[in-house]
Design an enzyme around this catalytic site. Structure first.
Site, PDB file in Angstrom:
ATOM      1  N   ARG A  79       4.696  27.014 -29.752  1.00 57.70           N
ATOM      2  CA  ARG A  79       4.110  25.791 -30.298  1.00 57.70           C
ATOM      3  C   ARG A  79       4.937  25.220 -31.444  1.00 57.70           C
ATOM      4  O   ARG A  79       4.910  24.020 -31.718  1.00 57.70           O
ATOM      5  CB  ARG A  79       2.689  26.082 -30.778  1.00 57.70           C
ATOM      6  CG  ARG A  79       1.879  24.839 -31.154  1.00 57.70           C
ATOM      7  CD  ARG A  79       0.460  25.192 -31.565  1.00 57.70           C
ATOM      8  NE  ARG A  79       0.437  26.014 -32.768  1.00 57.70           N
ATOM      9  CZ  ARG A  79      -0.028  27.262 -32.830  1.00 57.70           C
ATOM     10  NH1 ARG A  79      -0.489  27.841 -31.729  1.00 57.70           N
ATOM     11  NH2 ARG A  79      -0.034  27.936 -33.964  1.00 57.70           N
ATOM     12  N   TYR A 132      -1.032  -1.522 -33.952  1.00 60.49           N
ATOM     13  CA  TYR A 132      -1.320  -1.042 -32.593  1.00 60.49           C
ATOM     14  C   TYR A 132      -2.815  -0.710 -32.473  1.00 60.49           C
ATOM     15  O   TYR A 132      -3.372   0.014 -33.299  1.00 60.49           O
ATOM     16  CB  TYR A 132      -0.458   0.186 -32.350  1.00 60.49           C
ATOM     17  CG  TYR A 132      -0.643   0.934 -31.062  1.00 60.49           C
ATOM     18  CD1 TYR A 132      -0.587   0.293 -29.828  1.00 60.49           C
ATOM     19  CD2 TYR A 132      -0.816   2.319 -31.078  1.00 60.49           C
ATOM     20  CE1 TYR A 132      -0.727   1.011 -28.648  1.00 60.49           C
ATOM     21  CE2 TYR A 132      -0.948   3.040 -29.906  1.00 60.49           C
ATOM     22  CZ  TYR A 132      -0.906   2.372 -28.685  1.00 60.49           C
ATOM     23  OH  TYR A 132      -1.035   3.090 -27.514  1.00 60.49           O
ATOM     24  N   ASP A 204       5.230   2.468 -38.269  1.00 59.88           N
ATOM     25  CA  ASP A 204       5.475   2.582 -36.835  1.00 59.88           C
ATOM     26  C   ASP A 204       6.774   1.836 -36.538  1.00 59.88           C
ATOM     27  O   ASP A 204       6.836   0.607 -36.628  1.00 59.88           O
ATOM     28  CB  ASP A 204       4.297   1.982 -36.049  1.00 59.88           C
ATOM     29  CG  ASP A 204       4.412   2.216 -34.551  1.00 59.88           C
ATOM     30  OD1 ASP A 204       5.548   2.300 -34.045  1.00 59.88           O
ATOM     31  OD2 ASP A 204       3.372   2.300 -33.881  1.00 59.88           O
ATOM     32  N   LYS A 229       8.618   5.180 -25.372  1.00 58.30           N
ATOM     33  CA  LYS A 229       9.231   3.879 -25.153  1.00 58.30           C
ATOM     34  C   LYS A 229      10.754   4.005 -25.050  1.00 58.30           C
ATOM     35  O   LYS A 229      11.271   4.558 -24.096  1.00 58.30           O
ATOM     36  CB  LYS A 229       8.802   2.932 -26.268  1.00 58.30           C
ATOM     37  CG  LYS A 229       7.293   2.869 -26.506  1.00 58.30           C
ATOM     38  CD  LYS A 229       6.508   2.374 -25.307  1.00 58.30           C
ATOM     39  CE  LYS A 229       5.087   1.949 -25.637  1.00 58.30           C
ATOM     40  NZ  LYS A 229       4.133   3.061 -25.816  1.00 58.30           N
TER      41      LYS A 229
END
Length: 409
Positions: A79, A132, A204, A229
């Protein structure tokens, strides 16, 4: 990795010594690659791991000490990262100009981790009105349950945000340009005000990617990206990144580890592969989008093209000052028309596919309605808004497709 990449770092990461720090294009090809470590493979291979075994107690103790000293790249448990993870994290940190990077399973996961890392009950967040949508939803629902309040501000506020900062304001959240409405914010002015009051600036940075906007050079403390993206670039993986300054790093690290956030190795590998071509893809996205935007601006059915790189578009001055390029995402405001006409326009397009994401090689379209969510700023247009992502196709073909679509308006 705040300092420029040195020849020693390139040698240790890629096995190829250089005489000077490379250009970004060279780093994308050679940085964080170590072929000698993996039998000569060009890319670090996919490492699927949960349990990490230690040679003996001494080995375990030494690794524990390394983790306690916050050393990067220590194998401890799946992890917390593998060589596949570490390679991508180091690349993103270097490209953004930050101290360290951690990965999350999605862009939204990165956004909410960056918010949650710095707040507790009773704290206050300032958030751009153009943010967003899912990030907004998290602030107004989940964070609100824990007594954390959010005030939305006009994205054009600039230094005027000083009047909104309260003693309990911990975060000023920016998104520039806004991914629906494309307002370009005055990040340096906002950051200066936030820091004067002891608040962190979280940004962002998905639209520009770290190639076209350097958040930490403009006062940002934490930068998040939806690597889904442009970094991945092929619409086939979900991934987010959180990069911070050294000062903000302990809080980011502790929150991400405590929440068990991590990313799957296959998605990380796809992002690592996509990163190699980020520069050439973004150059093409920028060139195509600017050509399409210029054509759109001359059409009778168009009220406004919201593409910051287009001269005369809203926010162009800030874009020209702070950014070094533009991506393929833009907004298109049409003149008022019947709802069915808009549906006919969208449905008639052949090369622009209807879908929520963007940043891949393909062109996309999505109608937007920013008015219901906005609380701090007015949307100045009466006609419908559609978001366009200009992909890597021929711009002539994209323009022909849009021209045919306009016939339905």
């Amino acid at each position: 990795m705040n300092a420029p990449l040195t020849s020693d770092m390139v040698h240790s990461l890629a096995g190829t010594p250089l005489h000077a720090a490379p250009a970004v294009e060279t780093f994308l090809s050679h940085g964080t690659r170590s072929p000698k470590e993996y039998g000569g493979t060009v890319n670090p291979p996919v490492c699927r791991a949960s349990t990490i075994v230690f040679e003996n107690m001494k080995d375990m103790d030494e690794r524990q000490q390394a983790i306690d000293h916050d050393e990067a790249g220590v194998m401890w448990y799946g992890r917390k990262g593998t060589p596949t993870t570490f390679a991508l994290q180091e690349s993103i940190a270097y490209l953004e100009g930050g101290y360290r990077t951690l990965l999350a399973s999605s862009g939204l996961g990165a956004c909410i981790a960056a918010l949650s890392a710095f707040v507790k009950t009773g704290d206050h967040i300032l958030m751009s009105d153009s943010v967003y949508g899912p990030t907004r939803h998290y602030a107004t629902t989940i964070l609100a349950r824990y007594g954390i309040t959010t005030t939305f501000y006009d994205p054009a506020i600039g230094a005027g945000i000083d009047s909104l900062i309260r003693p309990d304001t911990r975060i000023v959240y920016v998104e520039s340009p806004g991914s629906q409405t494309f307002e370009v914010q005055d990040i340096p002015a906002i950051a200066q005000c936030a820091h004067r009051h002891g608040a962190r600036v979280v940004m962002d940075n998905t639209w520009a990617s770290p190639l076209y906007f350097k958040p930490f050079e403009h006062g940002v403390d934490v930068s998040v990206q939806a690597c889904t993206k442009y970094i991945t670039g092929h619409s086939d993986a979900l991934l987010g990144s959180i990069t911070s300054t050294q000062d903000a790093w302990p809080e980011v690290r502790d929150y991400v580890y405590a929440q068990g956030l991590n990313a799957g190795p296959d998605d990380v590998y796809l992002a690592q592969r996509g990163l190699r071509t980020l520069s050439v893809r973004l150059e093409r996205h920028h060139r195509n989008a600017l050509e399409v935007a210029q054509w759109l601006a001359a059409q009778a059915s168009v009220e406004q093209v919201l593409y910051p790189a287009l001269p005369g578009a809203p926010g162009h001055e800030f874009w020209k000052r702070d950014f070094t390029g533009a991506s393929g995402l833009m907004g298109l405001v049409l003149k008022p028309c019947a709802a069915q006409s808009l549906r006919n326009f969208v449905d008639s397009l052949e090369l622009f596919h209807l879908g929520f994401s963007w940043g891949g090689f393909e062109s996309m379209i999505m109608p937007q309605d920013p008015m219901p969510a906005r609380t701090a700023s007015q949307w100045p247009y009466a006609g419908p808004l559609v978001r366009l992502h200009i992909g890597l196709e021929s711009p002539d073909d994209l323009i022909a497709d849009l021209k045919a679509g306009f016939a339905h308006l």
